[in-house]
Write a protein that holds these residues in place. Structure first.
Motif, PDB file in Angstrom:
ATOM      1  N   MET A  30       0.818  -1.208   0.000  1.00 22.44           N
ATOM      2  CA  MET A  30       0.000   0.000   0.000  1.00 22.44           C
ATOM      3  C   MET A  30       0.855   1.264   0.000  1.00 22.44           C
ATOM      4  N   VAL A  31       2.022   1.208   0.607  1.00 18.75           N
ATOM      5  CA  VAL A  31       2.944   2.336   0.501  1.00 18.75           C
ATOM      6  C   VAL A  31       3.412   2.483  -0.947  1.00 18.75           C
ATOM      7  N   ARG A  32       3.672   1.357  -1.618  1.00 17.64           N
ATOM      8  CA  ARG A  32       4.018   1.416  -3.047  1.00 17.64           C
ATOM      9  C   ARG A  32       2.874   2.017  -3.850  1.00 17.64           C
ATOM     10  N   ARG A  33       1.642   1.694  -3.477  1.00 15.81           N
ATOM     11  CA  ARG A  33       0.477   2.297  -4.154  1.00 15.81           C
ATOM     12  C   ARG A  33       0.519   3.817  -4.027  1.00 15.81           C
ATOM     13  N   ASP A  34       0.788   4.304  -2.824  1.00 18.80           N
ATOM     14  CA  ASP A  34       0.873   5.754  -2.605  1.00 18.80           C
ATOM     15  C   ASP A  34       1.968   6.367  -3.472  1.00 18.80           C
ATOM     16  N   PHE A  35       3.124   5.716  -3.472  1.00 21.12           N
ATOM     17  CA  PHE A  35       4.272   6.210  -4.232  1.00 21.12           C
ATOM     18  C   PHE A  35       3.955   6.250  -5.721  1.00 21.12           C
ATOM     19  N   ALA A  36       3.288   5.203  -6.195  1.00 21.31           N
ATOM     20  CA  ALA A  36       2.921   5.145  -7.610  1.00 21.31           C
ATOM     21  C   ALA A  36       1.947   6.267  -7.964  1.00 21.31           C
ATOM     22  N   LYS A  37       1.012   6.561  -7.076  1.00 18.16           N
ATOM     23  CA  LYS A  37       0.068   7.654  -7.326  1.00 18.16           C
ATOM     24  C   LYS A  37       0.815   8.971  -7.510  1.00 18.16           C
ATOM     25  N   PHE A  38       1.805   9.198  -6.660  1.00 22.72           N
ATOM     26  CA  PHE A  38       2.580  10.430  -6.774  1.00 22.72           C
ATOM     27  C   PHE A  38       3.334  10.466  -8.107  1.00 22.72           C
ATOM     28  N   CYS A  39       4.036   9.389  -8.430  1.00 19.19           N
ATOM     29  CA  CYS A  39       4.849   9.359  -9.647  1.00 19.19           C
ATOM     30  C   CYS A  39       4.002   9.503 -10.910  1.00 19.19           C
ATOM     31  N   ARG A  40       2.851   8.843 -10.928  1.00 20.54           N
ATOM     32  CA  ARG A  40       2.011   8.880 -12.127  1.00 20.54           C
ATOM     33  C   ARG A  40       1.317  10.226 -12.321  1.00 20.54           C
ATOM     34  N   SER A  41       1.221  10.996 -11.256  1.00 14.73           N
ATOM     35  CA  SER A  41       0.534  12.287 -11.358  1.00 14.73           C
ATOM     36  C   SER A  41       1.439  13.399 -11.867  1.00 14.73           C
ATOM     37  N   THR A  42       2.691  13.071 -12.179  1.00 14.86           N
ATOM     38  CA  THR A  42       3.660  14.083 -12.617  1.00 14.86           C
ATOM     39  C   THR A  42       3.153  14.834 -13.838  1.00 14.86           C
ATOM     40  N   GLU A  43       3.165  16.159 -13.739  1.00 18.73           N
ATOM     41  CA  GLU A  43       2.860  17.039 -14.877  1.00 18.73           C
ATOM     42  C   GLU A  43       4.094  17.894 -15.120  1.00 18.73           C
ATOM     43  N   LYS A  44       4.650  17.814 -16.308  1.00 19.25           N
ATOM     44  CA  LYS A  44       5.959  18.396 -16.579  1.00 19.25           C
ATOM     45  C   LYS A  44       6.025  19.890 -16.296  1.00 19.25           C
ATOM     46  N   ASP A  45       4.906  20.602 -16.440  1.00 23.80           N
ATOM     47  CA  ASP A  45       4.953  22.057 -16.253  1.00 23.80           C
ATOM     48  C   ASP A  45       4.604  22.482 -14.828  1.00 23.80           C
ATOM     49  N   THR A  46       4.557  21.529 -13.877  1.00 27.08           N
ATOM     50  CA  THR A  46       4.159  21.840 -12.506  1.00 27.08           C
ATOM     51  C   THR A  46       4.964  23.000 -11.928  1.00 27.08           C
ATOM     52  N   TYR A  47       6.288  22.935 -12.048  1.00 32.58           N
ATOM     53  CA  TYR A  47       7.122  23.953 -11.405  1.00 32.58           C
ATOM     54  C   TYR A  47       7.350  25.170 -12.294  1.00 32.58           C
ATOM     55  N   LEU A  48       7.134  25.035 -13.590  1.00 30.91           N
ATOM     56  CA  LEU A  48       7.125  26.226 -14.440  1.00 30.91           C
ATOM     57  C   LEU A  48       5.935  27.118 -14.075  1.00 30.91           C
ATOM     58  N   ARG A  49       4.769  26.488 -13.845  1.00 31.69           N
ATOM     59  CA  ARG A  49       3.602  27.271 -13.433  1.00 31.69           C
ATOM     60  C   ARG A  49       3.802  27.863 -12.046  1.00 31.69           C
ATOM     61  N   ALA A  50       4.410  27.101 -11.151  1.00 34.25           N
ATOM     62  CA  ALA A  50       4.672  27.610  -9.804  1.00 34.25           C
ATOM     63  C   ALA A  50       5.645  28.776  -9.823  1.00 34.25           C
ATOM     64  N   ALA A  51       6.559  28.784 -10.790  1.00 35.10           N
ATOM     65  CA  ALA A  51       7.563  29.855 -10.858  1.00 35.10           C
ATOM     66  C   ALA A  51       6.923  31.227 -11.005  1.00 35.10           C
ATOM     67  N   GLY A  52       5.786  31.288 -11.679  1.00 34.86           N
ATOM     68  CA  GLY A  52       5.106  32.568 -11.844  1.00 34.86           C
ATOM     69  C   GLY A  52       4.635  33.157 -10.530  1.00 34.86           C
ATOM     70  N   ARG A  53       4.379  32.287  -9.534  1.00 31.20           N
ATOM     71  CA  ARG A  53       3.911  32.780  -8.234  1.00 31.20           C
ATOM     72  C   ARG A  53       5.057  33.111  -7.288  1.00 31.20           C
ATOM     73  N   LEU A  54       6.265  32.657  -7.607  1.00 31.79           N
ATOM     74  CA  LEU A  54       7.397  32.952  -6.720  1.00 31.79           C
ATOM     75  C   LEU A  54       7.617  34.458  -6.586  1.00 31.79           C
ATOM     76  N   ARG A  55       7.263  35.216  -7.612  1.00 26.38           N
ATOM     77  CA  ARG A  55       7.417  36.673  -7.555  1.00 26.38           C
ATOM     78  C   ARG A  55       6.504  37.309  -6.504  1.00 26.38           C
ATOM     79  N   GLU A  56       5.508  36.539  -6.040  1.00 27.61           N
ATOM     80  CA  GLU A  56       4.577  37.066  -5.043  1.00 27.61           C
ATOM     81  C   GLU A  56       5.089  36.902  -3.618  1.00 27.61           C
ATOM     82  N   PHE A  57       6.158  36.127  -3.422  1.00 25.30           N
ATOM     83  CA  PHE A  57       6.634  35.876  -2.069  1.00 25.30           C
ATOM     84  C   PHE A  57       7.478  37.043  -1.583  1.00 25.30           C
TER      85      PHE A  57
END
Length: 281
Positions: A188-215
């Motif tokens: 079940m821990v492997r299930r959790d890990f797999a959920k995280f890995c499979r949910s990867t979206e390549k632009d996740t941190y590119l989109r987050a970078a736009g909000r870093l200017r707000e900090f």
């Protein structure tokens, strides 16, 4: 270790207690609190140091089946953890995973200072050959299970394409066994890990970078000077995005700075905290 019930399930954490300012250290993918042990030992005399073991591979108890374990879901759990412990004006320190970035401009009201150390960022996600291999394996039936078996073999762990490429100094195999025991023994821990890995979206941190200017709080980007998985140029670009960002290189380090050069990292953390307040006005 104490534990706490969150919306996704129960997680373990370290809390040194004490009256000093609070420093929250966040491990990366498939690492638990032990990756920070030398840093905790250095800082605990002067700070309250807290280390949550987020459910991304090295957690001991599986999460609820419906839990959101995407990068954003795990970031939400980090915010929930800080709320449940009522941690305020936190110096939030992230290594390897980019989780802390996903709170900026979304749920960052408890973050007084932000410290990003050699982590996923911008277009480097999944990062390096290690991250790309893991993501690819998670998309193949049985692929993740087979890949994880390599962590039973010390020689394979030391290869540059595995954990050996993330640290300049040899990683004690007893640490690797501790980190990967849940993944190797609990389906079940492997299930959790797999959920995280499979949910990867390549632009996740590119989109987050736009909000870093707000900090508006102080931000330190401390990168391993010899990092191959997370190139130092990525760290420089991150620091430039943060209005009060500062970039430093930690010598003698690759991605796992808390293992390679904890003394150098702690010196930079102490200096940074001493020189900056948490006023974000």
């Amino acid at each position: 270790m104490p534990d706490i019930e969150l919306s996704a399930g129960r997680i373990d954490y370290t809390d040194t207690g004490g009256p000093g300012e609070t420093v929250v250290l966040v491990p990366g993918l498939a690492f638990d609190d032990s990756v920070w042990h030398a840093v905790v030992d250095d800082l605990r005399a002067d700070f309250r140091v807290v280390v949550p073991v987020l459910p991304i591979g090295s957690h001991r108890r599986a999460m609820r089946p419906e839990a959101d374990l995407s990068a954003h879901g795990v970031a939400g759990l980090l915010a929930e953890f800080m709320e449940r412990l009522d941690l305020r004006d936190v110096t939030l320190v992230q290594n390897d995973a980019g989780t802390a970035q996903l709170l900026v401009g979304v749920r960052d009201e408890r973050i007084g200072r932000l410290v990003l150390t050699s982590c996923e960022a911008l277009e480097n996600y999944p990062p390096g050959i290690q991250g790309r291999t893991l993501h690819a394996a998670s998309r193949i039936p049985g692929g993740l299970f087979l890949l994880l078996q390599s962590f039973r073999v010390p020689f394979l762990v030391r290869m540059p394409s595995s954990l050996g490429g993330m640290a300049k100094r040899p990683i004690p195999y007893e640490l690797v066994r501790r980190w990967y025991a849940p993944l190797l023994t609990d389906r079940m821990v492997r299930r959790d890990f797999a959920k995280f890995c499979r949910s990867t979206e390549k632009d996740t941190y590119l989109r987050a970078a736009g909000r870093l200017r707000e900090f508006r709080g102080p931000a330190l980007v401390a990168w391993g000077a010899e990092d191959r998985m997370m190139p130092p140029e990525t760290g420089r670009r991150l620091a430039a995005l943060l209005p009060r960002g500062e970039f430093v290189e930690i010598p003698g380090s690759r991605t796992l700075i808390p293992l390679d050069n904890p003394r150098g990292l702690c010196a930079e953390l102490r200096r940074f905290i001493k020189e900056t307040g948490t006023d974000r006005a």
